[in-house]
Design a protein around this motif. Structure first.
Motif, PDB file in Angstrom:
ATOM      1  N   LEU A  43       0.735  -1.101   0.080  1.00 43.06           N
ATOM      2  CA  LEU A  43      -0.037   0.058  -0.054  1.00 43.06           C
ATOM      3  C   LEU A  43       0.838   1.120   0.117  1.00 43.06           C
ATOM      4  O   LEU A  43       0.469   2.450  -0.332  1.00 43.06           O
ATOM      5  N   HIS A  44       2.134   1.143   0.344  1.00 41.07           N
ATOM      6  CA  HIS A  44       2.916   2.258   0.289  1.00 41.07           C
ATOM      7  C   HIS A  44       2.462   3.449   1.465  1.00 41.07           C
ATOM      8  O   HIS A  44       2.847   4.668   1.037  1.00 41.07           O
ATOM      9  N   ILE A  45       1.948   3.044   2.324  1.00 35.22           N
ATOM     10  CA  ILE A  45       1.355   3.986   3.537  1.00 35.22           C
ATOM     11  C   ILE A  45       2.719   4.723   4.091  1.00 35.22           C
ATOM     12  O   ILE A  45       3.577   4.019   4.410  1.00 35.22           O
ATOM     13  N   GLY A  46       2.718   6.023   4.135  1.00 36.44           N
ATOM     14  CA  GLY A  46       3.610   6.839   4.693  1.00 36.44           C
ATOM     15  C   GLY A  46       4.875   6.629   3.829  1.00 36.44           C
ATOM     16  O   GLY A  46       6.118   7.193   4.077  1.00 36.44           O
ATOM     17  N   CYS A  47       4.468   6.576   2.489  1.00 31.84           N
ATOM     18  CA  CYS A  47       5.799   6.676   1.282  1.00 31.84           C
ATOM     19  C   CYS A  47       5.489   7.595   0.506  1.00 31.84           C
ATOM     20  O   CYS A  47       4.306   7.866  -0.061  1.00 31.84           O
ATOM     21  N   GLY A  48       6.371   7.912  -0.389  1.00 31.96           N
ATOM     22  CA  GLY A  48       6.237   8.893  -1.354  1.00 31.96           C
ATOM     23  C   GLY A  48       7.148   8.435  -2.569  1.00 31.96           C
ATOM     24  O   GLY A  48       8.086   7.590  -2.623  1.00 31.96           O
ATOM     25  N   THR A  49       6.882   8.845  -3.669  1.00 37.40           N
ATOM     26  CA  THR A  49       8.136   8.775  -5.108  1.00 37.40           C
ATOM     27  C   THR A  49       8.461   9.981  -5.316  1.00 37.40           C
ATOM     28  O   THR A  49       7.923  11.295  -5.244  1.00 37.40           O
ATOM     29  N   ALA A  67       9.048   6.055   5.323  1.00 41.57           N
ATOM     30  CA  ALA A  67       9.342   6.689   6.771  1.00 41.57           C
ATOM     31  C   ALA A  67       9.941   5.594   7.562  1.00 41.57           C
ATOM     32  O   ALA A  67       9.959   4.227   7.002  1.00 41.57           O
ATOM     33  N   ASP A  68      10.719   5.771   8.566  1.00 42.07           N
ATOM     34  CA  ASP A  68      11.500   4.734   9.019  1.00 42.07           C
ATOM     35  C   ASP A  68      10.423   3.984  10.051  1.00 42.07           C
ATOM     36  O   ASP A  68       9.314   4.103  10.298  1.00 42.07           O
ATOM     37  N   ILE A 115       9.907   3.763  13.279  1.00 42.62           N
ATOM     38  CA  ILE A 115       9.223   4.414  14.257  1.00 42.62           C
ATOM     39  C   ILE A 115       7.930   5.214  13.634  1.00 42.62           C
ATOM     40  O   ILE A 115       7.007   5.210  14.426  1.00 42.62           O
ATOM     41  N   GLY A 116       7.973   5.385  12.446  1.00 46.91           N
ATOM     42  CA  GLY A 116       6.698   6.030  11.797  1.00 46.91           C
ATOM     43  C   GLY A 116       5.543   5.039  11.731  1.00 46.91           C
ATOM     44  O   GLY A 116       4.412   5.580  11.549  1.00 46.91           O
ATOM     45  N   TYR A 117       5.807   3.975  11.950  1.00 43.60           N
ATOM     46  CA  TYR A 117       4.890   3.003  11.755  1.00 43.60           C
ATOM     47  C   TYR A 117       4.214   2.188  13.004  1.00 43.60           C
ATOM     48  O   TYR A 117       3.312   1.411  13.029  1.00 43.60           O
ATOM     49  N   VAL A 118       4.637   3.024  14.030  1.00 43.10           N
ATOM     50  CA  VAL A 118       4.402   2.325  15.503  1.00 43.10           C
ATOM     51  C   VAL A 118       2.849   2.653  15.864  1.00 43.10           C
ATOM     52  O   VAL A 118       2.104   1.962  16.364  1.00 43.10           O
ATOM     53  N   SER A 119       2.493   3.766  15.418  1.00 38.36           N
ATOM     54  CA  SER A 119       1.125   4.105  15.674  1.00 38.36           C
ATOM     55  C   SER A 119       0.205   3.283  14.910  1.00 38.36           C
ATOM     56  O   SER A 119      -0.825   3.011  15.495  1.00 38.36           O
ATOM     57  N   LEU A 120       0.726   2.995  13.472  1.00 35.68           N
ATOM     58  CA  LEU A 120      -0.265   2.222  12.984  1.00 35.68           C
ATOM     59  C   LEU A 120      -0.371   0.831  13.381  1.00 35.68           C
ATOM     60  O   LEU A 120      -1.424   0.051  13.490  1.00 35.68           O
TER      61      LEU A 120
END
Length: 227
Positions: free
Chosen positions: A51-57, A71-72, A74-79
């Motif tokens: 899904l590339h959540i938290g990602c960009g191109t 993102a690293d 840590i950026g996925y901890v809340s998810l």
């Protein structure tokens, strides 16, 4: 004919669905819930790599154009916390409904409603999070297309499973048990189509298995007659 020659058939009585089916239901919810934890890493894989959540191109014409950067960790901890909370809610409430509600019809309805609510919440959360956190300005695919490609087929199959389970609530005899088991199998197919959903949809399989346990017909035992 002598009175002693008359054969009387002992009447039968139905034994209520007691602690047996309730215990099996609780065991199904807990056991499947524990197994589903193994799908946790696949949930992260779905979020980040599909899904590339938290990602960009990067934009076209630049070095690395078309490559997703995310993102690293840590950026996925809340998810992960959100998915973990939904997992815990499913297992705890499912166990309480399967084992704590004595009335068979209310227990089955509660298990189905919980499965419906959790499945809808999980799929809806992935949809809204994808649309919100995917930076698709420079991507060939929009956030909606990413969701439909990664989750769409599994979501459709999961919906079929819940419909089948819902139909079982309005039938009698052996049909409710058969349909509930079928619904659990269909939901497993949905997970096979998208293993990243296994952390949250496999506990729903446990709910459907508990629903099947609570749908079993009562046993018939002969009533002893006085001599």
């Amino acid at each position: 004919m002598d009175a002693t020659d008359v054969v009387h058939e002992a009447p039968e009585r139905q034994e209520p669905r007691g602690d047996g089916s309730r215990g099996i239901g609780v065991l199904a919810v807990l056991l499947v819930g524990v197994v589903s934890v193994a799908f946790g890493p696949l949930a992260v894989w779905l979020i980040r790599d599909q899904l590339h959540i938290g990602c960009g191109t990067y934009p076209a014409g630049t070095e690395g154009a078309g490559t997703w950067t995310c993102a690293d960790g840590i950026g996925y901890v809340s998810l992960a916390v959100v998915l973990g909370a939904m997992w815990l809610l499913t297992v705890v409430l499912g166990s309480l409904i399967a084992g704590g509600v004595r009335d068979e019809r209310r227990s089955r309805m509660g298990l189905w409603l919980l499965g419906l609510a959790i499945t809808g919440s999980v799929l809806g959360w992935f949809w809204s999070t994808t649309l919100t956190l995917v930076r698709d300005e420079n991507s060939a695919l929009t956030a909606e297309q990413l969701w439909l490609a990664a989750i769409g087929p599994a979501a459709l199959v999961a919906a079929v499973a819940l419909v089948v389970a819902g139909v079982s609530l309005f039938l009698r005899g052996r049909a409710p048990f058969v349909l509930a088991v079928s619904a659990a199998v269909i939901m497993t197919v949905a997970i096979a189509l998208q293993p990243g959903l296994g952390l949250n949809l496999l506990p729903v399989v446990g709910l459907l298995a508990a629903l099947a346990a609570r749908s079993q017909r009562p046993r018939r035992t002969p009533v002893a007659q006085p001599a």
